[in-house]
Design an enzyme around this catalytic site. Structure first.
Site, PDB file in Angstrom:
ATOM      1  N   ARG A 120       0.765  -1.226  -0.256  1.00 20.09           N
ATOM      2  CA  ARG A 120      -0.223   0.099   0.125  1.00 20.09           C
ATOM      3  C   ARG A 120       0.881   1.296   0.165  1.00 20.09           C
ATOM      4  NH1 ARG A 120      -3.279  -2.930  -1.617  1.00 20.09           N
ATOM      5  NH2 ARG A 120      -5.145  -3.714  -0.653  1.00 20.09           N
ATOM      6  N   GLU A 149      -4.064   6.704  -3.777  1.00 21.42           N
ATOM      7  CA  GLU A 149      -4.145   6.684  -5.267  1.00 21.42           C
ATOM      8  C   GLU A 149      -5.460   6.600  -6.133  1.00 21.42           C
ATOM      9  OE1 GLU A 149      -4.119   1.836  -5.479  1.00 21.42           O
ATOM     10  OE2 GLU A 149      -2.229   2.651  -4.807  1.00 21.42           O
ATOM     11  N   HIS A 173      -1.412  -0.622 -10.057  1.00 21.85           N
ATOM     12  CA  HIS A 173      -1.993  -1.752  -8.752  1.00 21.85           C
ATOM     13  C   HIS A 173      -2.310  -2.961  -9.515  1.00 21.85           C
ATOM     14  CE1 HIS A 173      -3.039  -1.830  -4.693  1.00 21.85           C
ATOM     15  NE2 HIS A 173      -3.622  -2.976  -4.986  1.00 21.85           N
TER      16      HIS A 173
END
Length: 186
Positions: A120, A149, A173
């Site tokens: 993260r 994000e 991601h």
């Protein structure tokens, strides 16, 4: 691996007509110490992969016991930060881990460290990381997460620095985004 071997940067150079491999001399995994912060499901898988490359693997996780042969569990994060050529983050976001990697941690790292963050973005203080990268031009980060994000990508110090620096590889991601993993998830 892409960061250790300068894959993105050398790919761009070839597309631009350059064919000079000497500028892209990378690192060999069996000569590196890999540090894993966290030893849950992903941290333990990552450690196994690094051992397959014959790397020395250090793990810092005060909540898990490392039972993998030839993986060194250490009890001081500072030792992992000082010794590791590559540092991978495999922890959840908690009150304890938000901003856990900050200037004090970066000051302990090798000047050519490769940081990997697929956990993260909030675990790393991005402003401190960018300052570290600017002062250590051989250091790099490969990440597929940013702080905030979803809502605030455009104000990310790391994303902004990536626009001007080859030290940063960012993907959207996609750590678990492969066909097989998606089939298992559904």
């Amino acid at each position: 691996l892409a960061s250790l071997r300068h894959v993105v940067k050398s790919h761009k150079a070839v597309l631009g007509g350059e064919w000079n491999y000497e500028k892209y001399i990378g690192r060999q995994m069996n000569c590196l110490t890999i540090g894993s912060i966290g030893y849950g499901r992903l941290g333990s898988m990552y450690s196994k992969y690094c051992k397959a490359f014959d790397s020395r693997v250090l793990v810092y996780d005060p909540y898990k016991k490392v039972e993998e042969q030839d993986v060194e569990q250490i009890d001081r994060l500072e030792y992992l930060l000082q010794e590791s050529d590559v540092i991978a983050i495999h922890v959840h976001v908690t009150k304890e881990t938000i901003g856990m990697l900050d200037k004090s941690c970066f000051d302990l790292m090798k000047k050519d460290v490769v940081l990997v963050n697929t956990a993260r973005g909030d675990i790393v203080n991005e402003s401190d990381l960018v300052s570290f990268l600017q002062s250590n031009l051989c250091a790099r980060i490969a990440t597929d997460v940013l702080s905030d994000e979803i809502r605030n990508r455009k104000s990310s110090p790391l994303l902004n620095y990536a626009l001007e620096s080859d030290q940063v590889i960012i993907t959207p991601h996609i750590g678990g985004m492969c066909r097989e993993a998606q089939e298992i998830a559904y």
